[in-house]
Design a protein around this motif. Structure first.
Motif, PDB file in Angstrom:
ATOM      1  N   LYS A   8       0.812  -1.212   0.000  1.00  0.00           N
ATOM      2  CA  LYS A   8       0.000   0.000   0.000  1.00  0.00           C
ATOM      3  C   LYS A   8       0.852   1.272   0.000  1.00  0.00           C
ATOM      4  N   THR A   9       1.946   1.266   0.746  1.00  0.00           N
ATOM      5  CA  THR A   9       2.819   2.448   0.813  1.00  0.00           C
ATOM      6  C   THR A   9       4.272   2.009   0.816  1.00  0.00           C
ATOM      7  N   ILE A  10       5.108   2.822   0.150  1.00  0.00           N
ATOM      8  CA  ILE A  10       6.547   2.572   0.067  1.00  0.00           C
ATOM      9  C   ILE A  10       7.275   3.852   0.441  1.00  0.00           C
ATOM     10  N   GLY A  11       8.063   3.807   1.503  1.00  0.00           N
ATOM     11  CA  GLY A  11       8.900   4.940   1.850  1.00  0.00           C
ATOM     12  C   GLY A  11      10.213   4.867   1.087  1.00  0.00           C
ATOM     13  N   ILE A  12      10.679   6.003   0.610  1.00  0.00           N
ATOM     14  CA  ILE A  12      11.952   6.060  -0.121  1.00  0.00           C
ATOM     15  C   ILE A  12      13.053   6.377   0.869  1.00  0.00           C
ATOM     16  N   CYS A  13      14.001   5.466   0.981  1.00  0.00           N
ATOM     17  CA  CYS A  13      15.074   5.547   1.975  1.00  0.00           C
ATOM     18  C   CYS A  13      16.348   6.109   1.347  1.00  0.00           C
ATOM     19  N   MET A  22       9.423  -2.541  -4.084  1.00  0.00           N
ATOM     20  CA  MET A  22       8.839  -1.658  -5.100  1.00  0.00           C
ATOM     21  C   MET A  22       8.089  -2.509  -6.107  1.00  0.00           C
ATOM     22  N   SER A  23       6.956  -3.038  -5.613  1.00  0.00           N
ATOM     23  CA  SER A  23       6.179  -4.017  -6.352  1.00  0.00           C
ATOM     24  C   SER A  23       4.759  -4.016  -5.799  1.00  0.00           C
ATOM     25  N   GLU A  24       3.816  -4.476  -6.576  1.00  0.00           N
ATOM     26  CA  GLU A  24       2.427  -4.487  -6.113  1.00  0.00           C
ATOM     27  C   GLU A  24       2.167  -5.573  -5.078  1.00  0.00           C
ATOM     28  N   PHE A  25       2.868  -6.702  -5.177  1.00  0.00           N
ATOM     29  CA  PHE A  25       2.724  -7.791  -4.219  1.00  0.00           C
ATOM     30  C   PHE A  25       4.119  -8.319  -3.870  1.00  0.00           C
ATOM     31  N   ILE A  26       4.284  -8.764  -2.623  1.00  0.00           N
ATOM     32  CA  ILE A  26       5.555  -9.357  -2.203  1.00  0.00           C
ATOM     33  C   ILE A  26       5.275 -10.552  -1.300  1.00  0.00           C
ATOM     34  N   SER A  27       6.282 -11.421  -1.173  1.00  0.00           N
ATOM     35  CA  SER A  27       6.238 -12.528  -0.231  1.00  0.00           C
ATOM     36  C   SER A  27       7.315 -12.305   0.822  1.00  0.00           C
ATOM     37  N   VAL A  28       6.933 -12.429   2.111  1.00  0.00           N
ATOM     38  CA  VAL A  28       7.891 -12.231   3.204  1.00  0.00           C
ATOM     39  C   VAL A  28       7.734 -13.354   4.218  1.00  0.00           C
ATOM     40  N   PRO A  29       8.788 -13.661   4.971  1.00  0.00           N
ATOM     41  CA  PRO A  29       8.654 -14.665   6.032  1.00  0.00           C
ATOM     42  C   PRO A  29       7.603 -14.235   7.049  1.00  0.00           C
ATOM     43  N   SER A  30       6.733 -15.146   7.409  1.00  0.00           N
ATOM     44  CA  SER A  30       5.631 -14.809   8.306  1.00  0.00           C
ATOM     45  C   SER A  30       6.098 -14.379   9.692  1.00  0.00           C
ATOM     46  N   ASP A  31       7.264 -14.871  10.121  1.00  0.00           N
ATOM     47  CA  ASP A  31       7.720 -14.512  11.457  1.00  0.00           C
ATOM     48  C   ASP A  31       8.266 -13.083  11.536  1.00  0.00           C
ATOM     49  N   LYS A  32       8.294 -12.369  10.407  1.00  0.00           N
ATOM     50  CA  LYS A  32       8.747 -10.969  10.401  1.00  0.00           C
ATOM     51  C   LYS A  32       7.592  -9.971  10.462  1.00  0.00           C
ATOM     52  N   PHE A  85       2.808   5.136  -7.284  1.00  0.00           N
ATOM     53  CA  PHE A  85       3.857   4.184  -7.650  1.00  0.00           C
ATOM     54  C   PHE A  85       4.268   4.352  -9.107  1.00  0.00           C
ATOM     55  N   SER A  86       3.313   4.676  -9.963  1.00  0.00           N
ATOM     56  CA  SER A  86       3.596   4.849 -11.385  1.00  0.00           C
ATOM     57  C   SER A  86       4.473   6.069 -11.668  1.00  0.00           C
ATOM     58  N   GLU A  87       4.615   6.965 -10.685  1.00  0.00           N
ATOM     59  CA  GLU A  87       5.396   8.190 -10.863  1.00  0.00           C
ATOM     60  C   GLU A  87       6.802   8.099 -10.277  1.00  0.00           C
ATOM     61  N   VAL A  88       7.111   7.007  -9.584  1.00  0.00           N
ATOM     62  CA  VAL A  88       8.402   6.905  -8.902  1.00  0.00           C
ATOM     63  C   VAL A  88       9.564   7.022  -9.883  1.00  0.00           C
ATOM     64  N   LYS A  89       9.485   6.326 -11.002  1.00  0.00           N
ATOM     65  CA  LYS A  89      10.585   6.346 -11.976  1.00  0.00           C
ATOM     66  C   LYS A  89      10.880   7.768 -12.442  1.00  0.00           C
ATOM     67  N   ALA A 122      10.123  10.929   0.871  1.00  0.00           N
ATOM     68  CA  ALA A 122       9.176  10.730  -0.229  1.00  0.00           C
ATOM     69  C   ALA A 122       8.434   9.417   0.025  1.00  0.00           C
ATOM     70  N   MET A 123       7.159   9.424  -0.295  1.00  0.00           N
ATOM     71  CA  MET A 123       6.320   8.245  -0.071  1.00  0.00           C
ATOM     72  C   MET A 123       5.525   7.923  -1.338  1.00  0.00           C
ATOM     73  N   ALA A 124       5.581   6.671  -1.751  1.00  0.00           N
ATOM     74  CA  ALA A 124       4.832   6.225  -2.919  1.00  0.00           C
ATOM     75  C   ALA A 124       3.609   5.428  -2.473  1.00  0.00           C
ATOM     76  N   PHE A 125       2.508   5.606  -3.176  1.00  0.00           N
ATOM     77  CA  PHE A 125       1.235   4.980  -2.812  1.00  0.00           C
ATOM     78  C   PHE A 125       0.742   4.085  -3.945  1.00  0.00           C
ATOM     79  N   LEU A 126       0.197   2.956  -3.574  1.00  0.00           N
ATOM     80  CA  LEU A 126      -0.388   2.029  -4.540  1.00  0.00           C
ATOM     81  C   LEU A 126      -1.875   1.900  -4.231  1.00  0.00           C
ATOM     82  N   ASP A 127      -2.710   1.980  -5.244  1.00  0.00           N
ATOM     83  CA  ASP A 127      -4.164   1.887  -5.053  1.00  0.00           C
ATOM     84  C   ASP A 127      -4.569   0.463  -4.671  1.00  0.00           C
TER      85      ASP A 127
END
Length: 338
Positions: free
Chosen positions: A32-37, A116-126, A313-317, A333-338
């Motif tokens: 849903k949201t991506i912070g730019i580090c 920086m993707s619409e879907f991701i997979s992460v370890p559940s214990d995190k 998200f489409s504007e990040v590039k 800067a923060m990127a948002f995905l609908d």
């Protein structure tokens, strides 16, 4: 799904990729949201140590669970963030509870592909519960936890005077948690705009401009000649790091949060006579994440203060390169995905 890949320094490209499949003990998140580090910015400009390309950047993330395995207490549709530090669980650091500095650490978006993707997979214990925070607030937990960890590691108390060198997002977090610990906080930067931001947004009482003021003289004045008991570098600048040794009180601690690829240098006699302590502070722990969330919930920190630029998200590039320019006055800067 759409994924943004940094294929080489200065080169972003959107790709069409398959949505990750659910695997054992992992969770699929809809981002849903991506912070730019700063790490993302340095990777894009080609100055990030220990980095390889191509790489999907992004580790300051918040999302919604769409499928999960091995995550008791979490449910589909729930808002979460997660610890993006994937540790082995077996090395000397992990066995001693220092999972943030695992010998084979894989940081999401740095050593392995990130968010920086619409879907991701992460370890559940995190996974980390939202505790009522918004997606925007959740994406700021990770960078704030970096500052919280540094202050906890330095064992800051109300008796300390903390000099924070660097008024970027990480430095701001360090200042916030030093203030919460009751310390007297001094901010040092070479950008007047960032110092004004600190004064206006987080009510920093004492600031020094390294370009226009005599830093040592100002520190002596603000500390009645004692100098800061704790100096924290949040710049990653070799020049700033080396200079920071000069600002430390006798019996003080110097904490390196910023990272750069060169070799630091300092006068051994000057460091030795102070019986000073030099330490690094890497990543953060679950305890730091939970502390940050608690501070946000209790109104001790206002995350929205940090966000100066919002894009889709489409504007990040198209916008990313501009965030390297100090003239844009970007803090977060923060990127948002609908």
């Amino acid at each position: 799904m759409k994924t943004l890949v940094c294929e080489a320094p200065g080169n972003f490209r959107y790709h069409d990729s398959a949505i990750p499949a659910l695997t054992e003990n992992h969770t699929i998140l809809k981002i849903k949201t991506i912070g730019i580090c700063g790490t993302d910015l340095h990777a894009f400009e080609g100055t990030q140590p220990f980095f390889s390309y191509p790489r999907i950047l992004g580790h300051e993330l918040a999302g919604e669970i769409v499928a999960t395995d091995g995550a008791p207490g979490f449910s589909v549709g729930e808002a979460v963030t997660f610890l993006p530090y994937f540790n082995c669980g077996h090395c000397i650091a992990c066995r001693n509870g220092k999972t943030n500095c695992c010998t084979s650490m894989k940081v999401f978006g740095v050593h392995i592909d990130g968010g920086m993707s619409e879907f991701i997979s992460v370890p559940s214990d995190k996974l980390v519960h939202a505790e009522g925070l918004t997606f925007e607030e959740l994406a700021l937990v990770e960078p704030l936890a970096i500052g919280a960890h540094a202050i906890r590691r330095a064992e800051v108390t109300s008796n300390d005077t903390v000099l924070v060198v660097g008024a970027g997002p990480i430095g701001l977090g360090v200042m916030e948690f030093a203030r919460i610990a009751g310390a007297k906080v001094i901010g040092l930067d070479i950008h007047a705009g960032r110092l004004r931001f600190c004064e206006e947004k987080i009510q920093l009482e004492h600031s020094i401009n390294g370009l226009t003021q005599n830093v040592a003289r100002e520190l002596a004045r603000l500390t009645d000649g004692d100098m800061p008991t704790i100096v924290v570098d949040a710049t990653g600048s070799l020049k700033a790091i080396n200079k920071g040794f000069e600002y430390l009180s006798h019996g003080g601690k110097y904490v390196l949060v910023g990272l750069q690829g060169g070799e630091i240098a300092f006068s051994h006699p000057e460091f030795h006579k102070r019986e000073a302590t030099l330490m690094s502070s890497r990543n953060a722990t679950r305890a730091d994440f939970e502390y940050v969330i608690s501070c946000i919930k209790n109104g001790l920190i206002t995350p929205s203060n940090y966000i100066t630029h919002r894009v889709q998200f489409s504007e990040v590039k198209s916008d990313f390169n501009s965030w390297l320019d100090p003239a844009t006055n970007v803090i977060k800067a923060m990127a948002f995905l609908d």
